[in-house]
Motif scaffolding. Structure first.
Motif, mmCIF file in Angstrom:
data_model
loop_
_atom_site.group_PDB
_atom_site.id
_atom_site.type_symbol
_atom_site.label_atom_id
_atom_site.label_comp_id
_atom_site.label_asym_id
_atom_site.label_seq_id
_atom_site.Cartn_x
_atom_site.Cartn_y
_atom_site.Cartn_z
ATOM 1 N N SER A 123 7.543 1.313 -12.110
ATOM 2 C CA SER A 123 7.539 0.082 -11.315
ATOM 3 C C SER A 123 7.583 0.393 -9.826
ATOM 4 O O SER A 123 6.881 -0.232 -9.015
ATOM 5 C CB SER A 123 8.727 -0.807 -11.699
ATOM 6 N N THR A 124 8.394 1.360 -9.442
ATOM 7 C CA THR A 124 8.493 1.753 -8.036
ATOM 8 C C THR A 124 7.172 2.301 -7.528
ATOM 9 O O THR A 124 6.722 1.972 -6.420
ATOM 10 C CB THR A 124 9.596 2.811 -7.847
ATOM 11 N N LEU A 125 6.527 3.119 -8.333
ATOM 12 C CA LEU A 125 5.254 3.724 -7.940
ATOM 13 C C LEU A 125 4.160 2.672 -7.800
ATOM 14 O O LEU A 125 3.297 2.769 -6.921
ATOM 15 C CB LEU A 125 4.839 4.792 -8.964
ATOM 16 N N LEU A 126 4.167 1.652 -8.669
ATOM 17 C CA LEU A 126 3.173 0.577 -8.571
ATOM 18 C C LEU A 126 3.342 -0.213 -7.274
ATOM 19 O O LEU A 126 2.364 -0.553 -6.603
ATOM 20 C CB LEU A 126 3.291 -0.362 -9.778
ATOM 21 N N VAL A 127 4.594 -0.513 -6.931
ATOM 22 C CA VAL A 127 4.866 -1.254 -5.694
ATOM 23 C C VAL A 127 4.427 -0.435 -4.487
ATOM 24 O O VAL A 127 3.807 -0.959 -3.546
ATOM 25 C CB VAL A 127 6.362 -1.599 -5.586
ATOM 26 N N LEU A 128 4.682 0.848 -4.503
ATOM 27 C CA LEU A 128 4.312 1.702 -3.378
ATOM 28 C C LEU A 128 2.799 1.799 -3.209
ATOM 29 O O LEU A 128 2.305 1.965 -2.085
ATOM 30 C CB LEU A 128 4.918 3.101 -3.562
ATOM 31 N N ALA A 129 2.053 1.692 -4.311
ATOM 32 C CA ALA A 129 0.587 1.746 -4.218
ATOM 33 C C ALA A 129 0.052 0.580 -3.393
ATOM 34 O O ALA A 129 -0.835 0.751 -2.547
ATOM 35 C CB ALA A 129 -0.033 1.736 -5.613
ATOM 36 N N ILE A 130 0.574 -0.632 -3.627
ATOM 37 C CA ILE A 130 0.130 -1.798 -2.860
ATOM 38 C C ILE A 130 0.705 -1.748 -1.452
ATOM 39 O O ILE A 130 0.031 -2.096 -0.471
ATOM 40 C CB ILE A 130 0.547 -3.106 -3.565
ATOM 41 N N THR A 131 1.957 -1.282 -1.331
ATOM 42 C CA THR A 131 2.574 -1.151 -0.015
ATOM 43 C C THR A 131 1.744 -0.240 0.876
ATOM 44 O O THR A 131 1.594 -0.489 2.081
ATOM 45 C CB THR A 131 4.003 -0.582 -0.154
ATOM 46 N N LEU A 132 1.175 0.793 0.275
ATOM 47 C CA LEU A 132 0.373 1.770 1.016
ATOM 48 C C LEU A 132 -0.748 1.105 1.795
ATOM 49 O O LEU A 132 -0.961 1.392 2.967
ATOM 50 C CB LEU A 132 -0.204 2.797 0.030
ATOM 51 N N HIS A 133 -1.486 0.176 1.151
ATOM 52 C CA HIS A 133 -2.597 -0.415 1.906
ATOM 53 C C HIS A 133 -2.228 -1.720 2.595
ATOM 54 O O HIS A 133 -3.068 -2.337 3.242
ATOM 55 C CB HIS A 133 -3.859 -0.566 1.046
ATOM 56 N N ASN A 134 -0.955 -2.128 2.505
ATOM 57 C CA ASN A 134 -0.508 -3.233 3.357
ATOM 58 C C ASN A 134 -0.162 -2.756 4.755
ATOM 59 O O ASN A 134 -0.081 -3.560 5.689
ATOM 60 C CB ASN A 134 0.704 -3.930 2.728
ATOM 61 N N ILE A 135 0.040 -1.455 4.910
ATOM 62 C CA ILE A 135 0.364 -0.907 6.234
ATOM 63 C C ILE A 135 -0.762 -1.169 7.237
ATOM 64 O O ILE A 135 -0.526 -1.742 8.300
ATOM 65 C CB ILE A 135 0.687 0.601 6.143
ATOM 66 N N PRO A 136 -2.011 -0.758 6.937
ATOM 67 C CA PRO A 136 -3.076 -1.019 7.924
ATOM 68 C C PRO A 136 -3.370 -2.498 8.129
ATOM 69 O O PRO A 136 -3.815 -2.900 9.203
ATOM 70 C CB PRO A 136 -4.293 -0.284 7.342
ATOM 71 N N GLU A 137 -3.116 -3.317 7.099
ATOM 72 C CA GLU A 137 -3.354 -4.751 7.244
ATOM 73 C C GLU A 137 -2.390 -5.355 8.268
ATOM 74 O O GLU A 137 -2.792 -6.117 9.151
ATOM 75 C CB GLU A 137 -3.218 -5.436 5.891
ATOM 76 N N GLY A 138 -1.109 -5.035 8.134
ATOM 77 C CA GLY A 138 -0.133 -5.520 9.104
ATOM 78 C C GLY A 138 -0.400 -4.960 10.487
ATOM 79 O O GLY A 138 -0.312 -5.672 11.493
ATOM 80 N N LEU A 139 -0.751 -3.678 10.548
ATOM 81 C CA LEU A 139 -1.059 -3.037 11.824
ATOM 82 C C LEU A 139 -2.244 -3.716 12.502
ATOM 83 O O LEU A 139 -2.227 -3.961 13.721
ATOM 84 C CB LEU A 139 -1.367 -1.557 11.583
ATOM 85 N N ALA A 140 -3.274 -4.040 11.726
ATOM 86 C CA ALA A 140 -4.471 -4.683 12.275
ATOM 87 C C ALA A 140 -4.133 -6.023 12.913
ATOM 88 O O ALA A 140 -4.605 -6.340 14.015
ATOM 89 C CB ALA A 140 -5.519 -4.865 11.180
ATOM 90 N N VAL A 141 -3.316 -6.827 12.234
ATOM 91 C CA VAL A 141 -2.943 -8.135 12.774
ATOM 92 C C VAL A 141 -2.128 -7.968 14.058
ATOM 93 O O VAL A 141 -2.357 -8.657 15.058
ATOM 94 C CB VAL A 141 -2.148 -8.944 11.725
ATOM 95 N N GLY A 142 -1.182 -7.041 14.050
ATOM 96 C CA GLY A 142 -0.365 -6.816 15.238
ATOM 97 C C GLY A 142 -1.179 -6.363 16.426
ATOM 98 O O GLY A 142 -1.002 -6.854 17.549
ATOM 99 N N VAL A 143 -2.098 -5.428 16.204
ATOM 100 C CA VAL A 143 -2.949 -4.926 17.279
ATOM 101 C C VAL A 143 -3.845 -6.041 17.820
ATOM 102 O O VAL A 143 -4.086 -6.139 19.032
ATOM 103 C CB VAL A 143 -3.801 -3.734 16.778
ATOM 104 N N ALA A 144 -4.336 -6.907 16.922
ATOM 105 C CA ALA A 144 -5.204 -8.014 17.349
ATOM 106 C C ALA A 144 -4.472 -8.959 18.287
ATOM 107 O O ALA A 144 -5.031 -9.397 19.311
ATOM 108 C CB ALA A 144 -5.714 -8.771 16.127
ATOM 109 N N PHE A 145 -3.218 -9.288 17.982
ATOM 110 C CA PHE A 145 -2.457 -10.180 18.866
ATOM 111 C C PHE A 145 -2.074 -9.472 20.164
ATOM 112 O O PHE A 145 -2.035 -10.093 21.228
ATOM 113 C CB PHE A 145 -1.214 -10.714 18.148
ATOM 114 N N GLY A 146 -1.826 -8.165 20.075
ATOM 115 C CA GLY A 146 -1.559 -7.407 21.283
ATOM 116 C C GLY A 146 -2.770 -7.376 22.199
ATOM 117 O O GLY A 146 -2.643 -7.425 23.424
ATOM 118 N N ALA A 147 -3.960 -7.310 21.610
ATOM 119 C CA ALA A 147 -5.198 -7.292 22.387
ATOM 120 C C ALA A 147 -5.402 -8.597 23.141
ATOM 121 O O ALA A 147 -5.898 -8.610 24.267
ATOM 122 C CB ALA A 147 -6.385 -7.026 21.466
ATOM 123 N N VAL A 148 -5.017 -9.704 22.525
ATOM 124 C CA VAL A 148 -5.137 -11.010 23.194
ATOM 125 C C VAL A 148 -4.278 -11.038 24.452
ATOM 126 O O VAL A 148 -4.699 -11.528 25.507
ATOM 127 C CB VAL A 148 -4.722 -12.149 22.237
#
Length: 273
Positions: A123-148
């Motif tokens: 169960s922990t490993l499954l959660v970490l798999a999705i967490t792994l690709h949520n990192i760039p998604e959150g980063l992308a949104v943050g960078v976009a607002f910083g760019a504004v």
């Protein structure tokens, strides 16, 4: 005061936090499907993952790469060099995390877990798999607002909001992709939901860090946008597309779902940006 005007006047870091709390909330909504169903039809799940891939591909170009290239030119950088370096750095960053972070993609036996070998539960490993690709998604949104906040013409608040909406839409199947397998393995509905939504909690953290970073070092903003694009494309090619096309019978439908996701994100960005 109109909600949009109120949002516009907030600090960019707060804007990024609120936007990524929204994307996390959609992840939680997807995970909540476990309270209504024990499983989701495989064809439906594959199509949702394909849709998510299309959204991320479109967001990588319209919301990240294209503004990054334009900003590079405006700031006196060599646009193609900035784009290439940032994009490849993002992919390399995700490859390193993928190499070391223990995780297991949904539908695979625990013997096929990736990263450093551990005795952690499935169960922990499954959660970490999705967490792994949520990192760039959150980063992308943050960078976009910083760019504004950097007041560069190619970066608009509407475009940043469009990116957050697009990321939110594709987070729905990701929440279900964690909670449903956990439920099938015998975990309670409540625990499956908690673990499923937990995979999205990294997005607000990454979003705030991304916005704060580019506000502190605006000279790296074009690189940061292209970096986020590269990280997202890595996730799409390494995980979302292969997982969505495991069943040969569904490939055509999944391909069309990917194109629909691309078109939806493209319309959001062009219309709002």
């Amino acid at each position: 005061m109109h909600p949009f005007i109120f949002f516009q006047e907030l600090n960019p870091v707060i804007q990024a936090l609120l936007a990524t709390l929204f994307t996390w909330g959609v992840t939680a909504a997807g995970a909540a499907l476990v309270f209504m169903h024990r499983t989701v039809n495989r064809k439906v799940m594959d199509s949702m993952l394909g849709f998510a891939a299309g959204v991320m591909i479109a967001a990588s170009f319209w919301s990240l790469l294209a503004p990054g290239i334009e900003m590079a030119g405006q700031m006196g950088f060599v646009p193609w060099r900035t784009a290439a370096l940032g994009f490849m750095a993002g992919g390399l960053f995700m490859r390193l995390i993928d190499l070391f972070l223990p995780h297991l993609h949904p539908g695979l036996d625990i013997s096929k877990s990736e990263g450093v070998k551990t005795s952690w539960q499935r169960s922990t490993l499954l959660v970490l798999a999705i967490t792994l690709h949520n990192i760039p998604e959150g980063l992308a949104v943050g960078v976009a607002f910083g760019a504004v906040a950097a007041n560069i013409p190619s970066a608009t608040l509407g475009g940043a909001i469009a990116l957050a909406i697009g990321i939110g839409l594709q987070n729905f199947p990701e929440g279900a992709a964690v909670s449903m397998p956990l439920r099938r393995e015998g975990l309670s509905r409540g625990k499956s939901f908690v673990l499923g939504q937990a995979s999205g909690l990294v997005e607000p953290v990454a979003g705030v860090l991304g916005a704060y970073f580019v506000l502190s070092m605006q000279s790296v903003l074009p690189y940061a946008l292209c970096f986020a694009a590269g990280a997202m494309i890595f996730v799409v090619v390494e995980e979302l597309i292969p997982e969505s096309q495991q069943n040969p019978k569904h490939i055509d439908m999944v391909t069309m779902a990917t194109m629909v996701g691309f078109a939806v994100m493209m319309v959001l960005d062009v219309a709002l940006g």
